[in-house]
Design a protein around this motif. Structure first.
Motif, PDB file in Angstrom:
ATOM      1  N   THR A 147       0.806  -1.051  -0.222  1.00 43.74           N
ATOM      2  CA  THR A 147       0.004   0.253   0.162  1.00 43.74           C
ATOM      3  C   THR A 147       0.836   1.173   0.121  1.00 43.74           C
ATOM      4  O   THR A 147       1.108   1.669   1.000  1.00 43.74           O
ATOM      5  CB  THR A 147      -0.789  -0.041   1.344  1.00 43.74           C
ATOM      6  N   LEU A 180       0.250   4.213  -1.367  1.00 49.80           N
ATOM      7  CA  LEU A 180      -0.380   5.779  -1.487  1.00 49.80           C
ATOM      8  C   LEU A 180      -1.012   5.879  -0.418  1.00 49.80           C
ATOM      9  O   LEU A 180      -1.846   4.947   0.134  1.00 49.80           O
ATOM     10  CB  LEU A 180      -1.350   5.588  -2.679  1.00 49.80           C
ATOM     11  N   ASP A 205      -1.323   1.163  -5.026  1.00 48.45           N
ATOM     12  CA  ASP A 205      -1.409   1.776  -6.366  1.00 48.45           C
ATOM     13  C   ASP A 205      -1.590   0.703  -7.402  1.00 48.45           C
ATOM     14  O   ASP A 205      -0.699   0.129  -7.704  1.00 48.45           O
ATOM     15  CB  ASP A 205      -0.008   2.534  -6.552  1.00 48.45           C
ATOM     16  N   ARG A 233      -2.672   1.121 -10.421  1.00 48.23           N
ATOM     17  CA  ARG A 233      -2.730   1.687 -11.668  1.00 48.23           C
ATOM     18  C   ARG A 233      -1.834   0.454 -12.548  1.00 48.23           C
ATOM     19  O   ARG A 233      -0.507   0.303 -12.305  1.00 48.23           O
ATOM     20  CB  ARG A 233      -1.904   2.975 -11.909  1.00 48.23           C
TER      21      ARG A 233
END
Ligand SMILES: Cc1cc2nc3c(=O)[nH]c(=O)nc-3n(C[C@H](O)[C@H](O)[C@H](O)COP(=O)(O)OP(=O)(O)OC[C@H]3O[C@@H](n4cnc5c(N)ncnc54)[C@H](O)[C@@H]3O)c2cc1C
Ligand code: SF4
Length: 486
Positions: free
Chosen positions: A243, A245, A394, A396
């Motif tokens: 994790t 972000l 994140d 993405r």
């Protein structure tokens, strides 16, 4: 003539000693001056005394509670017998990140230790540190026969390092891709009064004979998708991306200078960068990150004041009780049942408006849910606001085809047994504490071994002896059922 067997000898349980040998600690007023270590090591003599408190339970509760099945009972027995080399070897046999865990593990073993029923549990984590301090830790790991099927691990945090170790011991060539410059994941945000990068480096050094390559500064994702790794010849991929972000408050004013995400601040401080904060600091949050944020802020505040605002009560705080206690000792002001409403300031933060909360019935997670009390707003003037309200992954570049599950604490996981994802050969695991992440990664690595063994037309087995001996991994005698934290 055969004689009648006599009555069974009466087994007298050893008397429990409820009092722990005190762990030496830097006094609070001195330690807040800088980032010096807070907890000091046991002396050899104190470690032996503390280890002798262990009653060597027939059922090893401490081991059952450990996500990586560390045989704590055995290393404690060896320390009690003044065999620190043996203790270090047992420690490193089950735990390749012993230098890190002996400083920061949340020691689920101590919560399960039977001595806790009568007093203070055995200092199992601190005894691991004694094994590392006084035993011979210059032990390199030995891979078993090369398997030839390459595995990629995305993320070099505790989960990624543990999986690389488990697979490396089993003979797989492993490449770990890490987006940051340093390995260790979120451990690189833990302040140096608890652990340092030297601990990560010491653990990493013992991987030297395994076929494990660490490639840092390389992000897998949008431009370099995980599926491309399978096309490049990796036969399995573990996503252990954690994790990275921070979550935000979603309040107006959060963009003002002086409003700081805790994770970024802690990472910079850990890396030795100069970070200037103000002298009137408010931290929002109640977890472990918030505890490290308040204590770090205090050390950077040049004698300023640090206040923590948390929306529930102390009893509901998710932070480790030891860290809450240490923060209280250091003079942090705790405001309970207060939630942020507005950030004040023009050009720079000048204050925060907090609202009092009353606690209702427990929510789905078992904690009482906070509700605002109308008309209870109050303003606290501050020049720095640190936001420590959690992290998220994140994702993405990690497409919906993987069908990942995100846990309540934000960790992405594969939904299938062994943390498999919807893409064959791709697995995803990690978790909310260092040892928990390592346990999940071990499970994923075993599933990867089973998957690759099947491809070779072979069956999988237990982990070979990491030091090249002929005894594969085996749960200790008396082990019954794993006790796992929810
Ligand atoms: C301030 C703080 C204090 C903590 N204190 C403790 C403690 O005392 N004890 C404890 O047990 N736990 C503690 N924790 C929690 C612990 O650090 C985490 O639970 C643990 O690190 C999780 O391990 P992980 O490998 O699953 O994920 P992470 O540690 O998050 O590691 C994931 C890694 O993947 C990398 N990565 C992410 N995406 C990509 C990508 N696309 N490509 C390449 N690399 C990528 C990240 O950079 C990171 O290095 C703390 C956490 C914080 C933030
Ligand atoms: S549970 Fe406690 S007393 Fe029992 S073996 Fe483990 S450390 Fe020793």
């Amino acid at each position: 003539m055969p004689t009648e067997p006599g009555p069974a000898p009466k087994v007298i349980p050893p008397k429990l000693n409820p009092v722990r040998v005190e762990i030496p600690e830097e006094p609070a007023d001195a330690r807040v001056q800088d980032f010096r270590e807070v907890l000091h090591a046991y002396s050899k003599e104190d470690a032996i005394l503390e280890a002798k408190r262990c009653i060597q339970c027939r059922r090893p509760w401490c081991v059952e509670a450990c996500p990586i099945d560390q045989d704590a009972r055995e290393y404690i027995r060896l320390i009690a017998a003044d065999d620190f080399n043996g203790a270090a070897k047992v420690t490193l046999r089950d735990d390749p990140l012993s230098n890190c865990l002996c400083k920061v593990c949340y020691h689920y073993c101590e919560d399960a230790c039977v001595v806790k029923k009568k007093g203070v549990p055995i200092a199992i984590r601190h005894l691991k540190r004694a094994a590392m301090d006084f035993g011979d830790t210059d032990l390199a790991y030995v891979p078993s026969a090369p398997k030839g099927q390459r595995v990629a691990v995305v993320g070099g945090g505790p989960a990624g390092m543990m999986a690389a170790w488990e697979l490396g011991i089993r003979g797989y060539p492993v490449t770990v891709f890490e987006q940051e410059k340093l390995l260790g994941g979120l451990m690189q945000t833990i302040p140096s009064y608890r652990m340092t990068d030297d601990d990560v480096k010491a653990d990493r050094a013992r991987f030297k004979d395994l076929d494990v390559t660490f490639i840092t500064d390389t992000k897998v994702g949008i431009e370099f998708p995980p599926e491309a790794l399978l096309e490049q010849g990796y036969q399995a991929v573990l996503l252990s991306i954690g994790t990275s972000l921070p979550r935000v408050l979603e309040l107006p004013g959060e963009e003002l200078p002086g409003v700081v995400p805790a994770l970024a601040m802690l990472r910079r401080v850990h890396a030795g960068e100069t970070v200037s904060l103000g002298r009137e600091i408010v931290v929002i949050g109640g977890g472990d990150v918030a505890m490290d944020a308040v204590r770090t802020a205090l050390r950077l505040s040049s004698g300023g004041h640090v206040t923590l605002a948390y929306r529930r009560s102390r009893a509901e705080m998710p932070a480790d009780p030891e860290e809450i206690h240490e923060a209280e000792q250091e003079g942090i002001r705790f405001l309970y049942q207060k939630a942020p409403v507005r950030i004040l300031g023009s050009g720079r933060i000048e204050g925060i408006v907090l609202e009092s909360m009353e606690l209702g019935p427990p929510d789905a997670g078992g904690r009482r849910s906070p509700h605002p009390i109308p008309g209870s707003e109050e303003t606290i003037l501050c020049d720095t606001l640190i936001v420590a309200v959690g992290q998220k992954a994140d994702l993405r570049g990690f497409g919906p085809g993987l069908d990942l599950k995100v846990t309540s604490q934000g960790w992405p996981e594969g939904k299938l047994p062994g943390f498999g994802t919807a893409v064959p050969g791709v697995f995803a695991a990690g978790g909310r504490s260092v040892v928990y992440a390592m346990g999940a990664a071990t499970e994923a690595a075993r599933a990867i071994d089973a998957y690759l063994s099947q491809k070779r037309g072979e069956t999988t087995g237990p982990r070979p002896d990491p030091f090249g001996g002929d005894q594969p991994f085996k749960l200790p005698a008396g082990y019954t059922t794993p006790i796992r934290v929810k």
